[in-house]
Scaffold this motif. Sequence first.
Motif, PDB file in Angstrom:
ATOM      1  N   UNK A 294      -3.589  24.275   9.749  1.00 27.71           N
ATOM      2  CA  UNK A 294      -2.446  25.189   9.585  1.00 27.71           C
ATOM      3  C   UNK A 294      -1.495  25.105  10.788  1.00 27.71           C
ATOM      4  N   UNK A 295      -2.088  24.935  11.970  1.00 32.57           N
ATOM      5  CA  UNK A 295      -1.284  24.826  13.191  1.00 32.57           C
ATOM      6  C   UNK A 295      -0.546  23.481  13.218  1.00 32.57           C
ATOM      7  N   UNK A 296      -1.253  22.439  12.766  1.00 26.75           N
ATOM      8  CA  UNK A 296      -0.631  21.107  12.716  1.00 26.75           C
ATOM      9  C   UNK A 296       0.572  21.123  11.772  1.00 26.75           C
ATOM     10  N   UNK A 297       0.447  21.835  10.643  1.00 26.70           N
ATOM     11  CA  UNK A 297       1.581  21.958   9.702  1.00 26.70           C
ATOM     12  C   UNK A 297       2.784  22.582  10.406  1.00 26.70           C
ATOM     13  N   UNK A 298       2.525  23.630  11.212  1.00 34.82           N
ATOM     14  CA  UNK A 298       3.609  24.293  11.926  1.00 34.82           C
ATOM     15  C   UNK A 298       4.279  23.357  12.930  1.00 34.82           C
ATOM     16  N   UNK A 299       3.452  22.525  13.574  1.00 37.68           N
ATOM     17  CA  UNK A 299       3.993  21.625  14.609  1.00 37.68           C
ATOM     18  C   UNK A 299       4.937  20.568  14.047  1.00 37.68           C
ATOM     19  N   UNK A 300       4.825  20.278  12.747  1.00 34.94           N
ATOM     20  CA  UNK A 300       5.703  19.234  12.203  1.00 34.94           C
ATOM     21  C   UNK A 300       6.880  19.817  11.412  1.00 34.94           C
TER      22      UNK A 300
END
Length: 483
Positions: free
Chosen positions: A322-328
């Motif tokens: 979920x955090x990786x999704x936010x980072x992109x």
Amino acid sequence: MKTSKQEKSSKMSDYEMVLGLEVHVELGTKSKIFCGCATLIGAPPNTQCCPVCMGLPGSLPVLNEKVVAFAARAGLALHAEITPLGRQDRKNYFYPDLPKAYQVSQSELPIALGGYLVIEGGKKIGITRLHIEEDAGKLIHEGDEGTCIDYNRCGVPLIEIVSEPDFRSADEVKSYLQKLRATLMFIEVSECKMNEGAFRCDVNLSVRKKGDTKLGTRTEMKNLNSFAFIVKAIEHEFNRQVAVIESGEAIVQETRRWDASKGMSFAMRSKEDAHDYRYFPDPDLMPIAISASLTDEMRKALPLLPDDYIQKFIQKYGIKPALAEQLVTSKSIAMYYEACAQLTTAYESLAGIMVTEVMRLMGGEETILVAAEDLSDLVDLVDGGKINLSIAKRVLNEMWDTGKKPLKIIEHEDLWPVVDLDVLTEIGESILKKMPQIKADYLSGKHQALGAFMGQMMRATGGKADPVLSEKVFLTVITDKDH
Ligand SMILES: [Zn+2]
């Protein structure tokens, strides 16, 4: 017995929404689609137009090659098939912002067909087609003085991306739009500035009883250009349609306008079908030929996409999906994360600060005003327990405004945490003397009294009290018979 509210909500939950999207994106070419006029935003009205984009009789359009290249790149990034021989068609309708009384678009032979995009949680959303078209001008309503027309936007190149009706919630729509926007930014075909209308979305929505396979009658809401509005508009329209059906009436196929200030949608006109536009091939424009070898070349030249970065962040740095999704969701954030991750190993803390504090400071823009090495230093200070998060936020704000290094700011403003046990004990004692209720509450079993004490400690020290030591002080002081 059920209350009327419960009955209403149980009826709501009997239904599901079915959504499809049409997204219009302004391509970032320097000149327009059929002439050499500039595409700069914010130029004085009617200073960037010529006989071609104003549709004067006898003018002839010439297709901008870059528009085709950008659109094809977008199609490939969305896993679609590129049409070897495409065509441009006239879509006929009259509107004051469209001086030619037709828009050049693509009907049967668009640039790309049949792709998909993976949204958060792994669901695949089908993409029906992607085509190029020209934007129309802009009506500017001046109240009592009437309405003015600015033709600067006429002929600005657009791609329209049409999805399958695969969405079942507003959250899925939001996740798709974020990923789509990021993808187009990563491949550098558009800056997708939503506040400038460069990335806008039409929502087609129908409802049906859960378990039904037949689609209901849909309505369309046009030109939504903020994630918050889109979510609100969808929820409102779902509730409206269910209420209409429950009252025994039928949904009318129509186009509705979302009024963000009222939080409601209003009927604009009955929705046109494709045949109403009398599409026909534009006789002034050549077919668009894209060879298989050129397609291959373009596919190979694609940069890493948001999904590639998500995989990398999860595998290389152990970031939660979920955090990786936010980072992109932003290209500069993804690149910046990569740069910082070479300088610190506190990967999770780094990601956390970036998707909250750094993105807040960016305010929807793509500019980051803090050097990667300075943010990494700050993250190390937090992760090593040297400063707490609320101090880190203060320091980061100042780093953003002044470009100073974190240690300099901490030293200069004396922001190191208070770790002297004697000092903390003295402050703690005076707090409990002034507020004996905190001690009484805690001893009678109300453990949230500790929170009240910590709040007072932070207030007394300007947020600098070391939390672990402060808690220790509290427990020592309240169990000490002398106090
Ligand atoms: Zn022009």
